[in-house]
Enzyme design. Structure first.
Site, PDB file in Angstrom:
ATOM      1  N   ASP A 133     -19.629  37.472  39.288  1.00 11.92           N
ATOM      2  CA  ASP A 133     -20.696  36.783  38.555  1.00 11.92           C
ATOM      3  C   ASP A 133     -20.218  35.427  38.028  1.00 11.92           C
ATOM      4  OD1 ASP A 133     -23.223  36.502  37.403  1.00 11.92           O
ATOM      5  OD2 ASP A 133     -23.235  38.532  36.568  1.00 11.92           O
ATOM      6  N   ASP A 190     -32.045  36.255  38.891  1.00  9.82           N
ATOM      7  CA  ASP A 190     -32.199  37.713  38.921  1.00  9.82           C
ATOM      8  C   ASP A 190     -33.640  38.122  39.236  1.00  9.82           C
ATOM      9  OD1 ASP A 190     -29.676  37.301  37.825  1.00  9.82           O
ATOM     10  OD2 ASP A 190     -29.833  39.027  36.495  1.00  9.82           O
TER      11      ASP A 190
HETATM   12  C1  GAL Z   1     -26.289  38.630  35.918  1.00  8.63           C
HETATM   13  C2  GAL Z   1     -26.423  38.989  37.377  1.00  8.63           C
HETATM   14  C3  GAL Z   1     -27.053  40.370  37.453  1.00  8.63           C
HETATM   15  C4  GAL Z   1     -26.179  41.366  36.697  1.00  8.63           C
HETATM   16  C5  GAL Z   1     -25.950  40.896  35.269  1.00  8.63           C
HETATM   17  C6  GAL Z   1     -24.949  41.763  34.552  1.00  8.63           C
HETATM   18  O1  GAL Z   1     -25.703  37.385  35.819  1.00  8.63           O
HETATM   19  O2  GAL Z   1     -27.203  38.046  38.055  1.00  8.63           O
HETATM   20  O3  GAL Z   1     -27.219  40.762  38.796  1.00  8.63           O
HETATM   21  O4  GAL Z   1     -24.955  41.506  37.367  1.00  8.63           O
HETATM   22  O5  GAL Z   1     -25.492  39.579  35.234  1.00  8.63           O
HETATM   23  O6  GAL Z   1     -24.665  41.330  33.265  1.00  8.63           O
END
Ligand code: GAL
Length: 392
Positions: A133, A190
């Protein structure tokens, strides 16, 4: 010679699996992961090709050890090597999550400047897939620099680890994801369990994500071992699922059956990674049939790995198509409010134009017919008809 860096290319077709985030968000436990692995087997999803079981954010303790190594939280009492074994013993592969910053999105320790140490831990534990991430402090380093550091670390360990870049499409990762060792890269924000999200709430709905995939025009970067990722599936999710409760988004209801068909049809037409994001211990019959539809999965997994693209947008009827090894797939999407017939012609879509007759195969019903070129489908609002077209 070990099986390290063997001759089989990693993710020669888009990876299929399950990820904990959309279902369980930050409350994920070891038991949830075991249950998911068992359920992948029991529901037939494993045998349909869903292979990777990925633990997303919040698996780690809030402190590293004194050397900077990640440690599992108390919710993973048996540790990650034992959990990887459990998953492997069911014929599945195991994935973990970290971030290219000082912290994960939920504030746990992450991997910036400790890439090599963590990559070695992942390899020792038997990790097959890393979702990486973009949260935490970046120490002034740009995305290419930070993602290349983990790519090099993964390449240096004695284990094949699929590298899933989760940078949300902010710095056009389709232009450099492959070069830094990535096998897939998020192209969008997301995805939430909605048809459309309001601009002031978190995330993108299914229709928003399709708009984004059309706009970024990244299909040329997409192919074997390097995939654009429009994010994980929300099929099966609604107001009560972990991500819906956790994020600043108002989810009032699950996606309708038509919206779910559209979601799955388009992710397959995009040759997207298919990471199921629902609690598999309560998977409905409808969702199980959708996720294991062999005709759709064959489009997603076509060996050419070409991404589908729009041929016609902008009004209530949309046509998208995807070239396949033996022909093409054509999607007819109804963006309007009433049933409508949507038509096109093989010459206007990505189907090889070399025949007088084509066989047409409806991927929902299995009905087959022939055409000399015209294609027409009647489609409900928000639904998508999808056919496979093969020159005779
Ligand atoms: C976001 C990511 C999500 C999930 C989340 C967890 O940045 O896009 O898919 O992993 O963090 O905190």
């Amino acid at each position: 010679m070990t099986d390290h860096h063997n001759m089989t290319r990693l993710v020669a077709t888009p990876p299929l699996g399950w990820n904990s985030w959309n279902a369980f968000s930050c409350d994920v436990t070891e038991a949830d992961i075991r249950d998911a692995a068992d359920a992948l087997v029991e529901t037939g999803l494993r045998d349909a090709g869903y292979e990777y079981v990925v633990v997303d954010d919040c698996w780690m303790a809030s402190e590293t050890d004194s050397e900077g190594r990640l440690q599992p939280s108390a919710d993973f009492p048996n540790g990650m090597a034992a959990l990887a074994d459990y998953v492997h013993n069911r014929g599945l592969k195991f994935g973990l999550y970290s971030s290219a910053g000082t912290e994960t999105c939920q504030g746990y320790p992450a991997s910036l400047c400790r890439e090599r140490l963590h990559a070695e831990q992942f390899a020792d534990w038997g990790v097959d897939y890393l979702k990486y991430d973009n949260c935490g402090d970046h120490a002034g380093r740009d995305a290419i620099d930070r993602y290349a550091a983990m790519g090099a670390a993964l390449a240096s360990v004695e284990r094949d680890i699929v590298y899933s870049i989760c940078e949300w499409g902010q710095n056009r990762p389709w232009e450099w994801g492959r070069n830094v060792g990535g096998h897939l890269w998020r192209a969008t924000d997301d995805l939430v369990a909605k048809w459309r999200a309001d601009p002031d709430e978190f995330g993108l709905g299914v229709a928003d994500a399709l708009d984004r995939m059309a706009d970024i025009d990244a299909a040329a970067a997409h192919g074997p071992s390097g995939w654009n990722d429009p994010d994980m599936l929300q099929i099966g999710n609604g107001p009560d699922s972990g991500q819906s409760e956790h994020e600043a988004v108002d989810v009032q209801r699950p996606l309708t059956e038509a919206e779910r068909r559209t979601h799955f049809a388009f992710w397959c037409l995009l040759a997207a990674p298919l990471m199921v994001g629902t609690d598999l211990t309560s998977l409905s019959g409808f969702d199980r049939e959708l996720l294991t539809n062999e005709r759709l999965l064959a489009i997603d997994q076509d060996p050419l790995g070409i991404q589908g693209t729009p041929d016609r947008r902008g009004d209530d009827a949309e046509i998208w198509s995807k070239r396949l090894r033996d022909g093409g797939a054509v999607a007819f999407h109804n963006h309007g409010e009433s049933d409508r017939e949507i038509s096109t012609h093989v010459s206007a879509v990505d189907v090889p134009a070399r025949a007088d007759r084509y066989r047409v195969y409806d991927c929902w019903t299995g009905n087959k017919w022939e055409t000399s070129g015209s294609l027409a489908m009647t489609v409900e609002p928000r639904d998508t008809a999808i056919v496979r077209v093969t020159p005779q």
